[in-house]
Design an enzyme around this catalytic site. Structure first.
Site, PDB file in Angstrom:
ATOM      1  N   GLU A 127       0.819  -1.208   0.000  1.00 45.38           N
ATOM      2  CA  GLU A 127       0.000   0.000   0.000  1.00 45.38           C
ATOM      3  C   GLU A 127       0.857   1.263   0.000  1.00 45.38           C
ATOM      4  O   GLU A 127       0.564   2.222  -0.713  1.00 45.38           O
ATOM      5  CB  GLU A 127      -0.924   0.036   1.234  1.00 45.38           C
TER       6      GLU A 127
ATOM      7  N   CYS B  27      -2.748  -2.992   7.361  1.00 47.82           N
ATOM      8  CA  CYS B  27      -2.281  -2.939   8.744  1.00 47.82           C
ATOM      9  C   CYS B  27      -2.464  -1.503   9.265  1.00 47.82           C
ATOM     10  O   CYS B  27      -2.864  -0.615   8.507  1.00 47.82           O
ATOM     11  CB  CYS B  27      -0.804  -3.346   8.795  1.00 47.82           C
TER      12      CYS B  27
END
Length: 149
Positions: free
Chosen positions: A54, A82
């Site tokens: 990401e 996360c």
């Protein structure tokens, strides 16, 4: 379905990561129907804790679009982000997050906690479990092979 096309590209990036002996996670950032950022996990090879798919995709999109505000963009990622990546999604103002597999150990968009429910200044739309089977399978295969070594 256009969303499937973008998740398939994220899955392709996850497969590249697996070939590099990285946890197979891939991500793309999309703006106006075009992929403007790509990323895959590269923590092991880069020796960098920040090298999540990401973060790489957001960084690529910022470079390609010439700014840090990705308010017109969507992200497609194979694994639930996360806490670090959820924070990057908030801070980059991504308008929509679509993820596949749930992360029961570190998922911060539903599984462990939903950081987007906290009173931050930005709350992206979330689509969870999109193409979950395909996204989960690549992770299961990777870890099964890792344990077999």
């Amino acid at each position: 379905m256009v969303e499937e096309k973008f998740m398939r590209e994220a899955l392709r990036l996850a497969e590249e990561a697996a070939k590099d002996a990285e946890v197979p996670v891939g991500a793309v950032v999309v703006c106006d129907g075009e992929i403007v950022g790509r990323g895959k996990n590269s923590r092991e090879n880069s020796k960098n804790a920040l090298a999540h798919a990401e973060i790489e995709a957001i960084n690529d999109a910022c470079k390609n679009l010439g700014g840090w505000r990705l308010w017109k963009c969507e992200m497609y990622v194979t694994l639930e982000p996360c806490p670090m990546c959820a924070g990057a999604i908030i801070n980059s103002r991504i308008k929509k997050l679509v993820y596949g597999a749930y992360d029961l150990k570190a998922g911060s968009c539903k599984s462990v906690i939903n950081l987007f429910e906290l009173p931050y200044n930005h709350k992206p739309e979330i689509v969870s479990g999109f193409m979950e089977k395909e996204c989960s399978e690549i992770l299961k295969k990777f870890f099964a092979e890792l344990r077999g070594k």
